[in-house]
Design a protein around this motif. Structure first.
Motif, short mmCIF file in Angstrom:
data_model
loop_
_atom_site.label_atom_id
_atom_site.label_comp_id
_atom_site.label_asym_id
_atom_site.label_seq_id
_atom_site.Cartn_x
_atom_site.Cartn_y
_atom_site.Cartn_z
N THR B 63 39.64 53.88 42.06
CA THR B 63 39.87 52.77 42.99
C THR B 63 40.40 53.30 44.31
O THR B 63 39.96 52.88 45.39
CB THR B 63 40.87 51.76 42.38
N ARG B 66 37.60 54.98 46.21
CA ARG B 66 36.67 54.02 46.83
C ARG B 66 37.30 53.40 48.08
O ARG B 66 36.66 53.25 49.12
CB ARG B 66 36.30 52.93 45.83
N ARG B 67 38.59 53.04 47.99
CA ARG B 67 39.25 52.43 49.16
C ARG B 67 39.36 53.42 50.31
O ARG B 67 39.18 53.05 51.47
CB ARG B 67 40.64 51.92 48.76
N GLU B 134 34.75 46.13 37.48
CA GLU B 134 35.87 45.89 38.41
C GLU B 134 35.71 46.72 39.68
O GLU B 134 35.94 46.24 40.79
CB GLU B 134 37.17 46.25 37.69
N GLN B 135 35.29 47.94 39.50
CA GLN B 135 35.11 48.82 40.67
C GLN B 135 34.03 48.30 41.61
O GLN B 135 34.19 48.35 42.83
CB GLN B 135 34.72 50.23 40.21
#
Lengths: 139, 164
Positions: B63, B66-67, B134-135
């Protein structure tokens, strides 16, 4: 999933992924190893007795002095007198027959007591009237 | 058996998980250099602030990756520099070079990006379909079906490459 999918998945998992570059590990080291390299006292490190006992000794000396100088009791620390009213009560005759003007002055007296050692304080206010007699002369 | 997630030395930890983070980071970046940048940012954040949270570290790390990649792509100046660098970058392989990995990599490039993302996060990221959902902000069923399509398409591509 069928058997073919399982085989392909196993094959994909068995491929060797390329490792991150050594440069990335060096960059991480510059960030993550930095806190561990904080300079310490060469002799005692964190347990340097000078760093620990000096503030304690200073605090002890101040405490003893405070106990000796400052008594453990309430003492008056300030007084305030506020005149809030003046009344002219007219002309009166004094014992010797001389005329005088009678004035009534009304005050509030506020006295503050404090215990410097314990920090407790007490404030006490009371009304007070003052009579003034001003002799009169007639020319 | 040693639990790598409990190991205190970041180097030990990073050498184990780093390649997996990097291959997933490549999903959201246009060059290996950018992928390493976002992996660095995510890993430092994890090691300093999130390590004590417990649980499976990979979803948390991915996560963050990705951010960080999204933040990077929003930076105009970085984007220009990255595109110039990407034009020059010839070695973009995510696998150690051998004949089979070259075929797999070529086949992966032909997959739709949505399928490639699910495949990468499942096989090398080690995520469950729920975590992948979720990702990628898709339903878990969608993630699972994309994975099946990806395997089928990859198998087909590999067969084509084998006959060339």
């Amino acid at each position: 999933m069928n058997e073919e999918d399982d085989l392909l998945e196993s094959e994909l998992r068995s491929l060797t992924l390329r490792a991150p570059s050594p440069t990335l590990e060096q960059r991480l080291a510059s960030q993550l190893d930095a806190p561990a390299r904080r300079p310490r006292s060469p002799r005692f490190g964190f347990w340097n007795p000078t760093l620990i006992f000096t503030p304690l000794a200073t605090a002890a000396v101040f405490t003893v002095l405070l106990l000796r100088i400052v008594p453990d009791q309430l003492q008056p620390v300030s007084v305030a007198n506020i005149l809030y009213d003046t009344e002219d009560e007219g002309i009166v005759t004094l014992d010797d027959g001389q005329p005088a003007q009678r004035l009534r002055l009304r005050y509030i007296d506020t006295i503050t007591w404090a215990n410097a050692r314990g920090g407790a304080s007490l404030q006490w206010s009371q009304p007070r009237d003052v009579i003034q007699l001003l002799p009169l002369t007639y020319n | 058996m040693e639990d790598i997630a409990d190991h205190e030395d970041w180097r030990h930890w990073f050498r184990h998980y780093g390649p997996r983070l990097l291959v997933c980071a490549r999903l959201w970046t246009r060059s290996r250099a950018d992928a390493e940048d976002v992996v660095q940012e995510a890993f430092v954040r994890y090691w300093r602030h999130q390590r004590q949270l417990g649980g499976d570290p990979l979803p948390l790390l991915l996560t963050s990756v990705r951010r960080a990649a999204i933040d990077l792509s929003r930076s105009h100046s970085r984007r220009l520099a990255r595109e110039e660098q990407a034009d020059l970058e010839l070695d973009t392989s995510v696998f150690e070079p051998d004949e089979r990995s070259a075929s797999v990599e070529a086949a992966l490039r032909h997959l739709p990006s949505a399928q490639r993302a699910v495949l990468t996060l499942k096989v090398w990221g080690g995520l469950t379909f729920a975590q992948i959902a979720e990702q990628l902000d898709v339903p878990p069923d969608t993630a699972a079906s994309r994975y099946r399509y990806a395997l089928a398409a990859l198998r087909k591509e590999l067969a084509l490459l084998a006959h060339e």
